[in-house]
Design an enzyme around this catalytic site. Structure first.
Site, mmCIF file in Angstrom:
data_model
loop_
_atom_site.group_PDB
_atom_site.id
_atom_site.type_symbol
_atom_site.label_atom_id
_atom_site.label_comp_id
_atom_site.label_asym_id
_atom_site.label_seq_id
_atom_site.Cartn_x
_atom_site.Cartn_y
_atom_site.Cartn_z
ATOM 1 N N HIS A 108 -9.359 -6.636 10.910
ATOM 2 C CA HIS A 108 -10.103 -7.841 11.294
ATOM 3 C C HIS A 108 -9.187 -9.061 11.326
ATOM 4 C CE1 HIS A 108 -10.018 -9.491 7.226
ATOM 5 N NE2 HIS A 108 -10.312 -8.290 6.789
ATOM 6 N N GLU B 109 -13.763 -2.289 2.639
ATOM 7 C CA GLU B 109 -12.495 -2.531 1.968
ATOM 8 C C GLU B 109 -12.508 -1.990 0.545
ATOM 9 O OE1 GLU B 109 -9.459 -2.608 1.892
ATOM 10 O OE2 GLU B 109 -8.765 -4.608 2.467
#
Length: 199
Positions: free
Chosen positions: A9, A79
């Protein structure tokens, strides 16, 4: 078998300041949005067979900005759970643990809903995600794109190459970058890393 495209990202306020960002759902900065937009020509130049995205907004917005509207949300792409180190920088951690290194030492325990993960636990998630990506590669033409987070994608790369999760430390990964995992002589290889269009 086709290639895997890994997309980290774009920049967030926390990634810019070095704060460990696991479950905290921070948005992209405007610079992070621009990083994602710059990847569009690289993505469009390939046929996308399937795409998977982390449930966190910074990854989902990146997917939309690079032109992938139908990515499947998969929690295995979230994550690393940093536990007690969520929102803390490496510099701050090393004030009390001078030799601390995420990929070998893991994290301090966090609250019950986010207790933290060991490198091995992150590796297990990466293995599950790779199995899903491989199934997609077998059932479609084109590349499979995974849009997610820096540390998770580094561990996933290590596992793809047959390395232990701790070897994710070898693959530094910038925000808003594209990486390509392919094969050579039927063996997995890194075919491109930290690819970004010229500004």
């Amino acid at each position: 078998m086709g290639d895997l495209f890994l997309v980290r990202h774009g920049e967030t306020e926390w990634s810019r300041s070095g704060r460990h960002t696991g479950w905290t759902d921070v948005p992209l900065t405007e610079h992070g949005r621009e990083e994602a937009r710059r990847l569009v020509p690289l993505i469009r130049s390939h046929r996308i067979g399937a795409a998977f995205v982390s449930p966190l907004q910074r990854a989902r917005e990146t997917a939309e900005l690079i032109g992938i509207q139908d990515a499947r949300v998969d929690t295995d792409l979230r994550e690393w759970d940093y536990g007690g180190y969520e929102g803390v920088t490496t510099v701050e951690i090393q004030r009390t643990r001078p030799d601390w290194f995420l990929f070998t030492d893991g994290v301090a325990p966090g609250p019950p809903e986010h207790p933290g993960e060991t490198p091995e636990q992150v590796g297990e998630r990466a293995d599950r995600m790779l199995a899903k990506a491989d199934a997609a590669l077998c059932n479609t033409e084109g590349v499979v794109v995974l849009i997610a987070h820096g540390h998770l994608l580094r561990v996933l790369t290590a596992r793809r190459l047959g390395l232990p999760p701790q070897h994710g430390a070898l693959f530094q990964l910038a925000t808003g970058a594209l990486c390509r995992l392919g094969t050579e002589h039927n063996r997995p290889v890194v075919a491109g890393w930290n690819i970004r269009p010229r500004e």
